[in-house]
Write a protein that holds these residues in place. Structure first.
Motif, PDB file in Angstrom:
ATOM      1  N   ALA A 469       0.838  -1.199   0.000  1.00  0.00           N
ATOM      2  CA  ALA A 469       0.000   0.000   0.000  1.00  0.00           C
ATOM      3  C   ALA A 469       0.873   1.248   0.000  1.00  0.00           C
ATOM      4  CB  ALA A 469      -0.902   0.007   1.229  1.00  0.00           C
ATOM      5  N   ILE A 470       0.321   2.330  -0.512  1.00  0.00           N
ATOM      6  CA  ILE A 470       1.065   3.589  -0.474  1.00  0.00           C
ATOM      7  C   ILE A 470       0.304   4.596   0.389  1.00  0.00           C
ATOM      8  CG2 ILE A 470       2.454   3.364  -2.567  1.00  0.00           C
ATOM      9  CD1 ILE A 470       0.309   4.732  -4.128  1.00  0.00           C
ATOM     10  N   PRO A 471       1.077   5.446   1.093  1.00  0.00           N
ATOM     11  CA  PRO A 471       0.410   6.414   1.959  1.00  0.00           C
ATOM     12  C   PRO A 471      -0.180   7.543   1.134  1.00  0.00           C
ATOM     13  CG  PRO A 471       2.791   6.719   2.049  1.00  0.00           C
ATOM     14  CD  PRO A 471       2.540   5.535   1.154  1.00  0.00           C
ATOM     15  N   ALA A 472      -1.245   8.086   1.629  1.00  0.00           N
ATOM     16  CA  ALA A 472      -1.877   9.220   0.933  1.00  0.00           C
ATOM     17  C   ALA A 472      -2.473  10.139   1.979  1.00  0.00           C
ATOM     18  CB  ALA A 472      -2.972   8.735  -0.007  1.00  0.00           C
ATOM     19  N   GLN A 473      -2.350  11.441   1.705  1.00  0.00           N
ATOM     20  CA  GLN A 473      -3.054  12.377   2.571  1.00  0.00           C
ATOM     21  C   GLN A 473      -4.503  12.457   2.093  1.00  0.00           C
ATOM     22  OE1 GLN A 473      -3.180  16.945   2.571  1.00  0.00           O
ATOM     23  NE2 GLN A 473      -1.399  16.465   3.852  1.00  0.00           N
ATOM     24  N   ALA A 517      -1.954   8.283 -10.119  1.00  0.00           N
ATOM     25  CA  ALA A 517      -3.226   8.995 -10.316  1.00  0.00           C
ATOM     26  C   ALA A 517      -2.963  10.489 -10.499  1.00  0.00           C
ATOM     27  CB  ALA A 517      -4.135   8.765  -9.115  1.00  0.00           C
ATOM     28  N   ASN A 518      -3.694  11.079 -11.413  1.00  0.00           N
ATOM     29  CA  ASN A 518      -3.485  12.497 -11.741  1.00  0.00           C
ATOM     30  C   ASN A 518      -4.502  13.398 -11.057  1.00  0.00           C
ATOM     31  OD1 ASN A 518      -1.299  12.199 -13.626  1.00  0.00           O
ATOM     32  ND2 ASN A 518      -2.805  11.237 -14.988  1.00  0.00           N
ATOM     33  N   CYS A 532     -11.275  12.414  -4.840  1.00  0.00           N
ATOM     34  CA  CYS A 532     -10.711  13.013  -6.055  1.00  0.00           C
ATOM     35  C   CYS A 532      -9.285  13.449  -5.755  1.00  0.00           C
ATOM     36  CB  CYS A 532     -11.590  14.211  -6.407  1.00  0.00           C
ATOM     37  SG  CYS A 532     -11.006  15.160  -7.792  1.00  0.00           S
ATOM     38  N   VAL A 533      -8.401  13.226  -6.696  1.00  0.00           N
ATOM     39  CA  VAL A 533      -7.005  13.623  -6.497  1.00  0.00           C
ATOM     40  C   VAL A 533      -6.921  15.151  -6.536  1.00  0.00           C
ATOM     41  CG1 VAL A 533      -4.630  13.363  -7.312  1.00  0.00           C
ATOM     42  CG2 VAL A 533      -6.285  11.505  -7.669  1.00  0.00           C
ATOM     43  N   THR A 538       1.254  15.068  -5.631  1.00  0.00           N
ATOM     44  CA  THR A 538       2.438  14.813  -6.456  1.00  0.00           C
ATOM     45  C   THR A 538       2.675  13.310  -6.439  1.00  0.00           C
ATOM     46  OG1 THR A 538       3.921  15.010  -4.569  1.00  0.00           O
ATOM     47  CG2 THR A 538       3.526  17.025  -5.854  1.00  0.00           C
ATOM     48  N   PRO A 539       3.464  12.793  -7.391  1.00  0.00           N
ATOM     49  CA  PRO A 539       3.695  11.344  -7.404  1.00  0.00           C
ATOM     50  C   PRO A 539       4.275  10.854  -6.063  1.00  0.00           C
ATOM     51  CG  PRO A 539       4.421  12.309  -9.463  1.00  0.00           C
ATOM     52  CD  PRO A 539       4.052  13.455  -8.559  1.00  0.00           C
TER      53      PRO A 539
END
Ligand code: ATP
Ligand code: MG
Length: 562
Positions: A469-473, A517-518, A532-533, A538-539
């Motif tokens: 998994a990758i972290p995301a705010q 994801a853009n 929604c991104v 940023t990548p």
């Protein structure tokens, strides 16, 4: 409510009647006339959908006209934002027009009015002019300048234009009727002196025409058949018509002003002035803050143009003002996003889950459908491994039969994966669960076709594999105001109702495929809502905005409160 299937609204009835009584279809022409003094909001969307909707229905041109007669408040930034928003909503204007393009024509007409004794220069202060207006039941008082000679008026007006006088020294007024029951007809101001550069005409002009003098004449220049505006302009209609009487030529179309009710949305404010205040005082991050009811805020939040159009179509247009509940807009967001948003796994509040009988160090790639609502959307592969994260709220040590999630001794299916059973937990010194230990049934893999894979268990949970998994705010938004009508309280300021918890920023774990994801891409985090991104993403550091939850949680809160 699909296009064409609903009954006609009252504006369409007016147009149908006009078509029966002599207008030709070719004469129909509409406009959307924003003042570029702020960003468009959801109220404007109603007017945009109305005007451009009429254009589509009657195959008539619709102009985008900037009503740019007040250089103190207008800016190019707003012009650009308005064009972007109208386009994004999916509408195409026939021509881009500016009231400022008509300054010379308006000036020439004003000179003609002076020549005909229909306008005069008043040299009193605005306070004195206001004090002479009278009341609705008492007539006003004539200005001592009301009977100035034509030549004196022409001379003064020209010198006003040439910049010989300071602001406030003179105004040009229409000479109508100081006793009219309609206060707006009591010699309204047509021009004032403003030594301000204009975003388009720069310093060419230092007298600027007022709204009433500009709007109808602009409609006439563009040959707009139906000039639709909001109800507060109803008393202006008489003046609109009077000004047209002064210029309309025999063989040309005479525009009609008709009014419809302003649309208000609950739990927010739809007034550019108040939205500007929110921006300037830093209550929000900017005009496109995802909590703002602006088109750009809604877009950044992840709302789709179709959701806004469908919302506008559902509420329709009315003759009386009312407040539309924001949950109706959210309903349309969900409805559209359900159709188009790919499903992904994202865990917002993770707790570690270990499958004790799963092989150490192994990763399996499991197939997952992208969107069951859209067969074209295909599928993707998700990594599954011994250590996972699930949503903390999806586990309880003990729970009653109505808790269809994971509890000790109970079973659930992990979405697209296996059936697991919770065996034990580990806690820290405070008693907070730090890990759940489970076992899985290797024969139960989704889609494998085995008897075990078809076994029904109550409850399916989303998950991510910890090592993949990758972290995301994630930015969780709530209503900006805690009150349904924050600007409709006599004794309180709308800012008193700002919801202090309208933004919560958390750290989540999402499936690895989201790495690229853009900004602007929309997803359904399964069981959690639509996201929604953000443009800040940023990548290396993904940022998501929660557009809307899957269900309306406020409806529940409000029901409980009753
Ligand atoms: P605001 O009070 O937010 O500044 P406005 O009416 O001054 O709004 P304009 O740029 O003059 O903003 O509006 C452009 C068009 O949109 C006008 O025809 C106006 O009547 C319409 N409009 C503005 N607000 C609403 C609303 N809440 N509902 C429906 N139409 C609206
Ligand atoms: Mg306005």
């Amino acid at each position: 409510m699909k296009e064409g299937s609903r009954s006609l609204n009252f504006i369409e009835h007016i147009i149908e009647d006009d078509l029966k009584s002599g207008y030709s279809r070719e004469q129909l022409r509409f406009r959307f006339p924003p003042e570029p003094n702020g960003y468009l909001h959801i109220g404007h969307a109603s007017s945009i959908c109305l005007n451009f909707g009429l254009g589509l229905r009657y195959q008539a041109p619709v102009n985008l006209r900037f009503d740019d007669t007040n250089p103190t408040k207008e800016e190019q930034e707003y012009v650009d934002a308005i064009k972007r928003d109208v386009e994004w909503l999916g509408f195409e204007w026939a021509e881009e027009r500016y009231a400022s393009d008509y300054f010379q024509q308006l000036y020439d007409w004003a000179v003609a009015l002076i020549r005909n004794g229909k306008a005069y220069v008043d040299s009193q202060t605005s306070e004195v002019i206001a004090s002479q207006k009278g009341t609705p039941t008492e007539p006003g008082t004539d200005s001592p300048h009301r009977n100035r000679s034509v030549s004196e008026n022409l001379d003064l007006f020209e010198r006003m234009k040439n910049g010989e006088f300071p602001e406030g020294a003179h105004v040009l007024r229409a000479r109508i009727d100081m006793a009219s029951p309609n206060m707006l007809m009591r010699d309204p101001v047509m021009y004032r002196i403003l030594h301000k550069a204009h975003h388009r005409t720069n310093t060419d002009w230092c007298i600027y025409p007022m709204y009433d003098w500009t709007h109808g004449e602009s409609d006439y220049i563009e040959q707009i058949s139906h000039s639709l505006c909001t109800l507060e302009f109803q008393p202006h209609r008489e003046l609109y018509d009077w000004f047209l009487d002064q210029v309309v030529a025999e063989n040309r179309l005479r525009p009609k002003q008709r009014e419809f009710a302003r649309r208000n949305l609950s739990h927010t404010v739809v007034s550019k002035r108040k939205l500007l205040q929110l921006v300037q005082e830093g209550h929000v991050e900017g005009w496109d803050d995802p909590r703002m009811p602006t088109i750009s805020g809604l877009r950044r939040r992840g709302c789709t143009p179709a959701a806004i159009r469908n919302f506008a179509e559902t509420i329709g247009i009315a003759k009386r003002e009312n407040v539309v509940d924001v949950s109706l807009l959210e309903f349309h967001m969900r409805e559209d996003l359900n159709k188009i948003a790919p499903r992904v796994m994202g865990v917002l509040d993770p707790v570690r889950l270990v499958i004790t009988n799963y092989p150490e160090g192994e990763t399996e790639w499991l197939e997952a459908e992208n969107n069951p609502e859209d067969p074209q959307s295909g599928s993707r592969e998700l990594p599954f491994a011994k250590v996972l994260y699930i949503e903390r709220e999806d586990f309880r040590e003990e729970a009653n039969r109505k808790f269809f999630r994971l509890k000790l001794g109970g079973e659930v299916r992990l979405k697209n994966a296996y059936i697991i059973k919770a065996e034990t937990v580990t806690k820290d010194a405070d008693g907070t669960i730090t890990e759940i230990q489970c076992t899985y049934d290797p024969r139960s893999r989704s889609g494998s076709g085995t008897e075990e894979s078809l076994r029904k268990v109550k409850g399916t949970l989303h998950w991510v594999a910890a090592d993949h998994a990758i972290p995301a705010q994630v930015r969780l938004y709530d209503r900006l105001f805690s009150d349904a009508t924050p600007d409709q309280h006599k004794d309180k300021d709308f800012l008193d109702f700002i919801n202090p918890d309208s933004l919560q920023v958390i750290q989540a774990w999402v499936e690895p495929g989201l790495k690229d994801a853009n900004p602007g891409e929309r997803f359904q985090f399964q069981r959690m809502g639509y996201f929604c991104v953000d443009r800040d993403s940023t990548p290396g550091q993904l940022v998501f905005n929660r557009t809307v939850t899957l269900r309306d949680t406020w409806a529940k809160i409000e029901q409980k409160a009753e």
